[in-house]
Design a protein around this motif. Structure first.
Motif, PDB file in Angstrom:
ATOM      1  N   MET A   1      -8.873 -29.209  13.242  1.00  0.00           N
ATOM      2  CA  MET A   1      -9.143 -27.932  12.561  1.00  0.00           C
ATOM      3  C   MET A   1      -9.020 -26.751  13.533  1.00  0.00           C
ATOM      4  O   MET A   1      -9.318 -26.887  14.714  1.00  0.00           O
ATOM      5  CB  MET A   1     -10.543 -27.941  11.946  1.00  0.00           C
ATOM      6  CG  MET A   1     -11.672 -28.074  12.962  1.00  0.00           C
ATOM      7  SD  MET A   1     -13.274 -27.725  12.225  1.00  0.00           S
ATOM      8  CE  MET A   1     -13.313 -25.968  12.295  1.00  0.00           C
ATOM      9  N   ASP A 169       0.019 -27.218   7.259  1.00  0.00           N
ATOM     10  CA  ASP A 169      -1.396 -26.834   7.337  1.00  0.00           C
ATOM     11  C   ASP A 169      -1.815 -26.078   6.081  1.00  0.00           C
ATOM     12  O   ASP A 169      -0.996 -25.385   5.463  1.00  0.00           O
ATOM     13  CB  ASP A 169      -1.614 -25.925   8.549  1.00  0.00           C
ATOM     14  CG  ASP A 169      -1.500 -26.676   9.868  1.00  0.00           C
ATOM     15  OD1 ASP A 169      -1.941 -27.837   9.920  1.00  0.00           O
ATOM     16  OD2 ASP A 169      -0.953 -26.101  10.825  1.00  0.00           O
ATOM     17  N   GLU A 171      -4.426 -23.132   5.251  1.00  0.00           N
ATOM     18  CA  GLU A 171      -5.319 -22.142   5.835  1.00  0.00           C
ATOM     19  C   GLU A 171      -6.078 -21.428   4.716  1.00  0.00           C
ATOM     20  O   GLU A 171      -5.513 -21.195   3.641  1.00  0.00           O
ATOM     21  CB  GLU A 171      -4.475 -21.120   6.629  1.00  0.00           C
ATOM     22  CG  GLU A 171      -5.285 -20.010   7.287  1.00  0.00           C
ATOM     23  CD  GLU A 171      -4.397 -19.122   8.193  1.00  0.00           C
ATOM     24  OE1 GLU A 171      -3.511 -18.432   7.660  1.00  0.00           O
ATOM     25  OE2 GLU A 171      -4.610 -19.139   9.416  1.00  0.00           O
ATOM     26  N   ARG A 185     -13.251 -26.997   3.956  1.00  0.00           N
ATOM     27  CA  ARG A 185     -12.853 -28.159   4.754  1.00  0.00           C
ATOM     28  C   ARG A 185     -12.886 -29.429   3.881  1.00  0.00           C
ATOM     29  O   ARG A 185     -11.968 -30.237   3.905  1.00  0.00           O
ATOM     30  CB  ARG A 185     -13.808 -28.277   5.938  1.00  0.00           C
ATOM     31  CG  ARG A 185     -13.785 -29.605   6.635  1.00  0.00           C
ATOM     32  CD  ARG A 185     -12.973 -29.594   7.891  1.00  0.00           C
ATOM     33  NE  ARG A 185     -13.005 -30.899   8.520  1.00  0.00           N
ATOM     34  CZ  ARG A 185     -12.309 -31.236   9.578  1.00  0.00           C
ATOM     35  NH1 ARG A 185     -11.514 -30.358  10.136  1.00  0.00           N
ATOM     36  NH2 ARG A 185     -12.397 -32.432  10.088  1.00  0.00           N
ATOM     37  N   ASN A 190      -7.531 -26.980   6.710  1.00  0.00           N
ATOM     38  CA  ASN A 190      -7.735 -27.331   8.119  1.00  0.00           C
ATOM     39  C   ASN A 190      -7.586 -26.149   9.077  1.00  0.00           C
ATOM     40  O   ASN A 190      -7.761 -26.298  10.270  1.00  0.00           O
ATOM     41  CB  ASN A 190      -6.798 -28.481   8.536  1.00  0.00           C
ATOM     42  CG  ASN A 190      -5.338 -28.105   8.455  1.00  0.00           C
ATOM     43  OD1 ASN A 190      -4.880 -27.587   7.439  1.00  0.00           O
ATOM     44  ND2 ASN A 190      -4.599 -28.347   9.513  1.00  0.00           N
ATOM     45  N   ARG A 213     -17.629 -24.043  13.529  1.00  0.00           N
ATOM     46  CA  ARG A 213     -17.092 -25.360  13.834  1.00  0.00           C
ATOM     47  C   ARG A 213     -18.086 -26.460  13.450  1.00  0.00           C
ATOM     48  O   ARG A 213     -17.730 -27.461  12.834  1.00  0.00           O
ATOM     49  CB  ARG A 213     -16.814 -25.461  15.338  1.00  0.00           C
ATOM     50  CG  ARG A 213     -15.374 -25.684  15.649  1.00  0.00           C
ATOM     51  CD  ARG A 213     -15.137 -25.686  17.151  1.00  0.00           C
ATOM     52  NE  ARG A 213     -14.325 -24.555  17.558  1.00  0.00           N
ATOM     53  CZ  ARG A 213     -13.022 -24.478  17.348  1.00  0.00           C
ATOM     54  NH1 ARG A 213     -12.389 -25.449  16.745  1.00  0.00           N
ATOM     55  NH2 ARG A 213     -12.338 -23.415  17.725  1.00  0.00           N
TER      56      ARG A 213
END
Ligand code: DX5
Length: 221
Positions: A1, A169, A171, A185, A190, A213
């Protein structure tokens, strides 16, 4: 990620300080919002500002073009130092050629979709994109509320990409904070763009990104 601070929410009077703090805090790259007051009801930075950011950091830069004629800006933002160029599918009738033109400059081509725009608009262009940006607010301003309806679109895109075996990806951008990042998520995103929750946070960008995170990873644990 990946966590991508949106520079729109930085304090431009202390840009160097804010960029350095985000880099020290583990930013993976920066997003630069380019707005023309036409495609979106706001005016922000242009290619010159991409050059300013290029001088301030070696991290990759993504230019999010929220403009009515994206074709006109590809060369300039690339020349100024953008590594990824994100164009809205709603802003062009020639998405195929536009993505091709971006790739020809050596930048990574990415497609953005507004919250209510359907995936069908981009399904025939997915092979050409390194990333799809699903907006979780209407583009134009930082500090808006995450639109939950988009979570289902993230799920559908993730499963379409998996089915087709595409390494693209996903976003998300808009209203991403320590709560919503987990939802996105879990749904399959990611790459996470965050503006106010990074630059407006108590403790500064480093602490904010650590919280993001942790929440994101917690969601998938
Ligand atoms: C919206 C921009 C976003 C914005 C996100 O048009 O594309 O990058 O800066 O800001 P927050 O994270 O505050 O919603």
């Amino acid at each position: 990620m990946l966590i991508v601070p949106s520079i729109l929410s930085a304090n431009f009077a202390c840009l160097e300080r804010d960029v350095a703090a985000a880099v020290a805090g583990g930013a993976d790259r920066f997003q630069i919002d380019i707005m023309d007051g036409h495609f979106v009801p706001n005016i922000s930075m242009g290619p010159m500002f991409v050059g300013t950011m290029r001088a301030l950091t070696r991290l990759p830069l993504e230019a999010h073009l929220m403009v009515s004629r994206p074709e006109q800006w590809v060369e300039a933002v690339r020349a100024a130092g953008a590594d990824h160029i994100i164009v809205h599918a709603e802003a062009t009738v020639h998405l195929h050629s536009l993505l091709q033109a971006i790739a020809a400059t050596g930048a990574k081509p990415a497609i953005a979709l507004n919250p209510a725009s359907p995936l069908s608009l981009i399904e025939d262009a997915l092979e050409q994109a390194t990333m799809v940006l699903l907006m979780t607010v209407e583009p134009g301003f930082g500090g808006q509320k995450f639109i939950r309806m988009v979570l289902d679109k993230i799920r559908r895109l993730r499963s379409a990409l998996d089915q087709r075996g595409l390494a693209c990806d996903i976003e998300v951008d808009g209203g991403v904070d320590a709560t919503t990042i987990g939802w996105a998520r879990e749904a399959g995103a990611n790459v996470f763009v965050a503006g106010s929750s990074v630059f407006g946070a108590e403790g500064g960008p480093g602490a904010a990104m650590a919280r993001l995170r942790k929440s994101a990873l917690g969601a998938s644990a």
